[in-house]
Design an enzyme around this catalytic site. Sequence first.
Site, PDB file in Angstrom:
ATOM      1  N   HIS A  68      -8.987  -3.884  -2.069  1.00 24.39           N
ATOM      2  CA  HIS A  68      -8.032  -2.871  -1.118  1.00 24.39           C
ATOM      3  C   HIS A  68      -8.647  -1.506  -1.126  1.00 24.39           C
ATOM      4  O   HIS A  68      -8.434  -0.986  -0.019  1.00 24.39           O
ATOM      5  CB  HIS A  68      -6.613  -2.939  -1.946  1.00 24.39           C
ATOM      6  CG  HIS A  68      -5.681  -2.220  -1.285  1.00 24.39           C
ATOM      7  ND1 HIS A  68      -4.563  -2.950  -0.445  1.00 24.39           N
ATOM      8  CD2 HIS A  68      -5.432  -1.102  -1.292  1.00 24.39           C
ATOM      9  CE1 HIS A  68      -3.607  -1.935  -0.220  1.00 24.39           C
ATOM     10  NE2 HIS A  68      -4.203  -0.526  -0.595  1.00 24.39           N
ATOM     11  N   GLU A  69      -8.903  -0.928  -2.365  1.00 25.46           N
ATOM     12  CA  GLU A  69      -9.232   0.557  -2.605  1.00 25.46           C
ATOM     13  C   GLU A  69     -10.608   0.700  -1.644  1.00 25.46           C
ATOM     14  O   GLU A  69     -10.651   1.988  -1.128  1.00 25.46           O
ATOM     15  CB  GLU A  69      -9.004   0.998  -4.117  1.00 25.46           C
ATOM     16  CG  GLU A  69      -7.833   0.759  -4.789  1.00 25.46           C
ATOM     17  CD  GLU A  69      -6.798   1.511  -4.023  1.00 25.46           C
ATOM     18  OE1 GLU A  69      -6.953   2.507  -3.344  1.00 25.46           O
ATOM     19  OE2 GLU A  69      -5.774   0.870  -4.221  1.00 25.46           O
ATOM     20  N   HIS A 114     -10.134   1.212   1.715  1.00 25.68           N
ATOM     21  CA  HIS A 114      -9.618   2.463   2.098  1.00 25.68           C
ATOM     22  C   HIS A 114     -10.727   3.388   2.483  1.00 25.68           C
ATOM     23  O   HIS A 114     -10.632   4.286   3.266  1.00 25.68           O
ATOM     24  CB  HIS A 114      -8.759   3.004   1.045  1.00 25.68           C
ATOM     25  CG  HIS A 114      -7.192   2.574   1.053  1.00 25.68           C
ATOM     26  ND1 HIS A 114      -6.591   3.082   1.996  1.00 25.68           N
ATOM     27  CD2 HIS A 114      -6.502   1.920   0.206  1.00 25.68           C
ATOM     28  CE1 HIS A 114      -5.364   2.659   1.895  1.00 25.68           C
ATOM     29  NE2 HIS A 114      -5.100   2.116   0.809  1.00 25.68           N
ATOM     30  N   CYS A 136       0.884  -1.095  -0.039  1.00 24.56           N
ATOM     31  CA  CYS A 136       0.221  -0.055  -0.067  1.00 24.56           C
ATOM     32  C   CYS A 136       1.028   1.174  -0.041  1.00 24.56           C
ATOM     33  O   CYS A 136       1.934   1.296   0.604  1.00 24.56           O
ATOM     34  CB  CYS A 136      -0.898  -0.042   1.416  1.00 24.56           C
ATOM     35  SG  CYS A 136      -1.835   1.527   1.332  1.00 24.56           S
TER      36      CYS A 136
END
Length: 204
Positions: free
Chosen positions: A160-161, A164, A118
């Site tokens: 993953h995004e 966030h 990341c």
Amino acid sequence: MSEAASPPVRLKILQTGEPVLRQAGRALTPGEIHHPAIQELIAHMRDTMRDAPGVGLAAPQIGLGIQLAVVEDRAEYLTGIAPEVLASRERKPVPFMVLVNPTIVEYSDDTVEFFEGCLSVAGFSALVKRSRRVAVEYLDERAQPQRVEASGWFARILQHEIDHLRGTLYIDRMETRSFTSIENIGKHWKDLPVEAVRAALGLR
Ligand code: ZN
């Protein structure tokens, strides 16, 4: 969104420990998405992601608590990676895309585990288990509703995004014993199958 005349803008990418990385972003309205400030922000996030380089960048990483992320896995990023590694990760180029207010609406039961990094945990990596396939509903940069079905590395990038945008980092999901500097990945783990890495780390 072509800005051929403007030089690329590099936004500052925040590192873990910044509170905004741990807060859920708020949704954007269609009116906000159309606003020139958001359109400009999207272009700056694209430039920042490419400069890093990274395959995704979410607004909290540049200090903004909004549900906006950009994704792109360029063919040129894949040229230095062994074909068998690309095949095992199911990694293929992904064209530039903008995700606003995304939601994962389907997760596959089958999972895959690989080293993941990341830009906000710079210099480190760890094994993270993710669903192999996901379906995501989101608004694009024109505030049009879209749905994408992704598998392999693309599915990992999306998970993953979108994490966030909920205040979650991969370190919340990682196999903690596998946490490593990028340098040590190159030194010890790079070409090993995940099963061999797990065995070497004393993981079952
Ligand atoms: Zn990240």
